[in-house]
Scaffold this motif. Structure first.
Motif, PDB file in Angstrom:
ATOM      1  N   UNK A   1       0.860  -1.196   0.000  1.00 16.32           N
ATOM      2  CA  UNK A   1       0.000   0.000   0.000  1.00 16.32           C
ATOM      3  C   UNK A   1       0.890   1.237   0.000  1.00 16.32           C
ATOM      4  N   UNK A   2       0.678   2.138  -0.959  1.00 26.75           N
ATOM      5  CA  UNK A   2       1.393   3.420  -0.948  1.00 26.75           C
ATOM      6  C   UNK A   2       0.472   4.461  -0.316  1.00 26.75           C
ATOM      7  N   UNK A   3       0.924   5.021   0.808  1.00 29.89           N
ATOM      8  CA  UNK A   3       0.190   6.127   1.422  1.00 29.89           C
ATOM      9  C   UNK A   3       0.647   7.416   0.732  1.00 29.89           C
ATOM     10  N   UNK A   4      -0.160   7.820  -0.249  1.00 35.24           N
ATOM     11  CA  UNK A   4       0.159   9.032  -1.029  1.00 35.24           C
ATOM     12  C   UNK A   4      -0.706  10.211  -0.577  1.00 35.24           C
ATOM     13  N   UNK A   5      -1.035  10.202   0.702  1.00 35.29           N
ATOM     14  CA  UNK A   5      -1.899  11.279   1.210  1.00 35.29           C
ATOM     15  C   UNK A   5      -1.207  12.637   1.059  1.00 35.29           C
ATOM     16  N   UNK A   6       0.070  12.678   1.433  1.00 31.17           N
ATOM     17  CA  UNK A   6       0.797  13.957   1.347  1.00 31.17           C
ATOM     18  C   UNK A   6       1.616  14.071   0.061  1.00 31.17           C
ATOM     19  N   UNK A   7       2.066  12.925  -0.475  1.00 30.72           N
ATOM     20  CA  UNK A   7       2.992  12.964  -1.618  1.00 30.72           C
ATOM     21  C   UNK A   7       2.274  13.013  -2.970  1.00 30.72           C
ATOM     22  N   UNK A   8       0.951  12.863  -2.958  1.00 31.36           N
ATOM     23  CA  UNK A   8       0.211  12.811  -4.224  1.00 31.36           C
ATOM     24  C   UNK A   8      -0.027  14.174  -4.853  1.00 31.36           C
ATOM     25  N   UNK A   9      -0.566  14.133  -6.059  1.00 26.27           N
ATOM     26  CA  UNK A   9      -1.038  15.326  -6.777  1.00 26.27           C
ATOM     27  C   UNK A   9       0.048  16.391  -6.995  1.00 26.27           C
ATOM     28  N   UNK A  10       1.102  15.913  -7.673  1.00 29.61           N
ATOM     29  CA  UNK A  10       2.189  16.768  -8.196  1.00 29.61           C
ATOM     30  C   UNK A  10       3.194  17.214  -7.147  1.00 29.61           C
ATOM     31  N   UNK A  11       2.981  16.849  -5.893  1.00 28.41           N
ATOM     32  CA  UNK A  11       3.878  17.352  -4.857  1.00 28.41           C
ATOM     33  C   UNK A  11       5.346  16.986  -5.122  1.00 28.41           C
TER      34      UNK A  11
ATOM     35  N   UNK B   1       9.990   0.045 -12.403  1.00 25.15           N
ATOM     36  CA  UNK B   1       9.488  -1.320 -12.617  1.00 25.15           C
ATOM     37  C   UNK B   1       8.689  -1.898 -11.473  1.00 25.15           C
ATOM     38  N   UNK B   2       8.314  -1.069 -10.489  1.00 24.65           N
ATOM     39  CA  UNK B   2       7.483  -1.597  -9.401  1.00 24.65           C
ATOM     40  C   UNK B   2       6.235  -0.729  -9.222  1.00 24.65           C
ATOM     41  N   UNK B   3       5.173  -1.347  -8.747  1.00 20.91           N
ATOM     42  CA  UNK B   3       3.926  -0.622  -8.520  1.00 20.91           C
ATOM     43  C   UNK B   3       3.331  -1.045  -7.183  1.00 20.91           C
ATOM     44  N   UNK B   4       2.645  -0.135  -6.521  1.00 19.96           N
ATOM     45  CA  UNK B   4       1.899  -0.553  -5.328  1.00 19.96           C
ATOM     46  C   UNK B   4       0.625  -1.290  -5.759  1.00 19.96           C
ATOM     47  N   UNK B   5       0.052  -2.057  -4.838  1.00 16.36           N
ATOM     48  CA  UNK B   5      -1.233  -2.712  -5.133  1.00 16.36           C
ATOM     49  C   UNK B   5      -2.394  -1.774  -4.845  1.00 16.36           C
ATOM     50  N   UNK B   6      -2.193  -0.902  -3.849  1.00 20.71           N
ATOM     51  CA  UNK B   6      -3.265   0.028  -3.459  1.00 20.71           C
ATOM     52  C   UNK B   6      -2.628   1.404  -3.238  1.00 20.71           C
ATOM     53  N   UNK B   7      -3.297   2.436  -3.701  1.00 17.23           N
ATOM     54  CA  UNK B   7      -2.887   3.804  -3.346  1.00 17.23           C
ATOM     55  C   UNK B   7      -4.002   4.410  -2.498  1.00 17.23           C
ATOM     56  N   UNK B   8      -3.581   5.008  -1.372  1.00  8.88           N
ATOM     57  CA  UNK B   8      -4.499   5.810  -0.557  1.00  8.88           C
ATOM     58  C   UNK B   8      -4.043   7.250  -0.696  1.00  8.88           C
ATOM     59  N   UNK B   9      -4.951   8.140  -1.074  1.00 10.59           N
ATOM     60  CA  UNK B   9      -4.526   9.526  -1.284  1.00 10.59           C
ATOM     61  C   UNK B   9      -5.599  10.491  -0.807  1.00 10.59           C
ATOM     62  N   UNK B  10      -5.201  11.753  -0.606  1.00 12.35           N
ATOM     63  CA  UNK B  10      -6.158  12.748  -0.080  1.00 12.35           C
ATOM     64  C   UNK B  10      -5.586  14.146  -0.302  1.00 12.35           C
TER      65      UNK B  10
END
Ligand code: PLP
Length: 462
Positions: free
Chosen positions: A259-269, A283-292
């Protein structure tokens, strides 16, 4: 225009009289636990500028703690929310279908770098809710009870996320906490064990993660490993990409979801729409992204995104909530994302971050109190220490610099497990002139707080 204004303090005292009066009412009406160290009562805001009730103007490098990547009151987002408000505010998604929700889910499914061909998204209201939901979904899919989180992690203040968050000062007196949350060491490379060469650090931290399987929860009971791609509250520490690759491999070996917690790092940050876009490049991906946070420019909204088979494993009624995917929030998010893509805010984040980082590096050479400068794109941390060799943290100096900055109209926020990091989280729409003004105030504050004298320093150097 307010959005182009420069920081300026016009009152003799801070807060000024009108702001002081409102702050005094706050102190009577609101619990002290909702603390605030800044002398600012808002009147209006635009771009990267907040004007207070007394006419003081502050350059906002906090952005509502990472919520305002697109700036305060972007006129097109304001118009989109008003247009939606004229139609309807709310359509509870278990009762009626509204297009904003569906359109935003489709958009995030098409953008988010989560693993899988077909993706699904649903919405909640806050970062903590997004993280908690991501864990619920992971448990539903894997049918396993436990999760692994990291030292320095911040995931929120609900009961589960208090348990996931490392700093127990944020959870004082709140136990007992949910079980099944185990912690490994995050690769805080600047503070790796003394004397350890950098090359040895990654195997060391991977070993620490493997130890959790031995000492706390066998891997076959672990549903998910939750990672902030760049730790926010923990001190603006990027997860090294080689470490992320190794964590992904461990997850795959044991059937654990990442799980990538992209709450703060998401949306162009961080210079990409999601920080995990960098993971995808490697070459790697998370299975779930949580963002806000910056998803909807300040209207409360969070999102959970995962591939079809994961999302479809959740029994009916187990996820959702009254306000999740509220129509006003979805309208704000759709417009925010459109503007971010159209105006290339990710690229702007990279160029702004480069400038800030270069200046911080100069200060590091010059002032002898900066131990580390680090970040990704426009998410940059500067760590203050008392001694460059012992790396003893300097939280008092950090606090003094934050206060001095505010006195001159620059708002910055601290972070880090020792409270000795200052975060750069400014709106990405900030003008170059404003950025320079902020850097000037920041450097002056450092000089003042360490008692720096140009000529003395020059003589010592000679
Ligand atoms: N996760 C991360 C990485 C965060 O930075 C935060 C908030 O700072 C949260 C979760 C919690 O978000 P919220 O305060 O919206 O619940």
């Amino acid at each position: 225009m307010l959005s182009d204004a420069l920081p300026e303090i016009i009152t003799d005292t801070l807060p000024g009289p009108k702001s002081a009066a409102l702050i005094a009412r706050r102190e009577q009406a609101v619990p002290d636990a909702i603390s605030c160290g800044y002398p600012v009562a808002m009147k209006r805001a635009a771009g990267a500028i907040i004007e207070d009730l007394d006419g003081n103007r502050f350059l906002d490098w906090i952005g509502g703690v990472g919520v305002l990547n697109i700036g305060h009151c972007h006129p097109e987002v304001v118009a989109a929310v008003k247009e939606q408000a004229d139609k309807y505010f709310h359509g509870m998604f278990n009762v009626v279908t509204h297009e904003g929700y569906v359109k935003l889910a489709e958009k995030l499914n098409s953008m988010a770098p989560v693993r899988g061909a077909k993706k699904r998204t649903y919405f909640a209201n806050s970062g903590a809710e997004a993280d908690e939901n991501a864990v619920k979904v992971a448990k539903a899919f894997t049918k396993r009870p436990n999760i692994i989180v990291f030292s320095g992690a911040f995931h929120g203040r609900t009961l589960l996320t208090m348990s996931m968050t490392a700093k127990k000062a944020y959870a004082k007196g709140m136990g007992p906490f949910p079980d099944g949350v185990y912690r490994a060491e995050f690769p805080y490379l600047y503070r790796r064990p003394a004397g350890m060469p950098k090359e040895a650090a990654l195997p060391y931290y991977i070993g620490k993660l493997q130890e959790v399987f031995e000492n706390a929860s066998p891997a076959e009971y672990v549903a998910a490993i939750v990672v902030e791609p760049l730790q926010g509250e923990g001190g603006f520490i990027p997860a090294p990409i080689e470490w992320v690759k190794a964590v992904r491999k461990i997850c795959d070996e044991h059937g654990i979801l990442l799980i990538a917690d992209e709450v703060q790092s998401g949306f162009c940050r961080t210079g990409r729409m999601f920080a995990s876009d960098y993971w995808q490049d490697a070459g790697v991906q998370p299975d779930i992204i949580a963002t806000a946070k910056s998803i909807a420019a300040g209207v409360p909204l969070s999102a959970i995104i995962a591939r079809d088979e994961i999302m479809q494993s959740v029994p009916k009624g187990v996820i959702g909530g009254t306000f999740g995917g509220n129509a006003l929030a979805c309208a704000a998010a759709l417009k925010t994302i459109e503007i971010m893509e159209r105006d290339h805010l990710a690229e702007r984040s990279v160029s702004m971050g480069r400038k800030v980082m270069a200046r911080y590096e100069e200060w590091k050479q010059k002032y002898g109190v900066i131990g580390d400068v680090r970040g990704l794109g426009g998410m940059v941390g500067i760590e203050f220490v008392k001694d460059l060799s012992t790396k003893e943290p300097a939280p008092e100096l950090t606090k003094a610099i934050i206060e001095e900055n505010a006195r001159h109209g620059l708002l910055v926020e601290g972070a880090g497990i020792y409270g000795n990091v200052i975060r750069f989280l400014a709106p990405l729409v900030m003008t170059n002139v404003q950025l320079e003004a902020g850097l000037r105030i920041f450097e002056q504050s450092i000089r003042k707080c360490i008692g720096y004298k140009e000529h003395i320093h020059a003589n010592v150097g000679a």
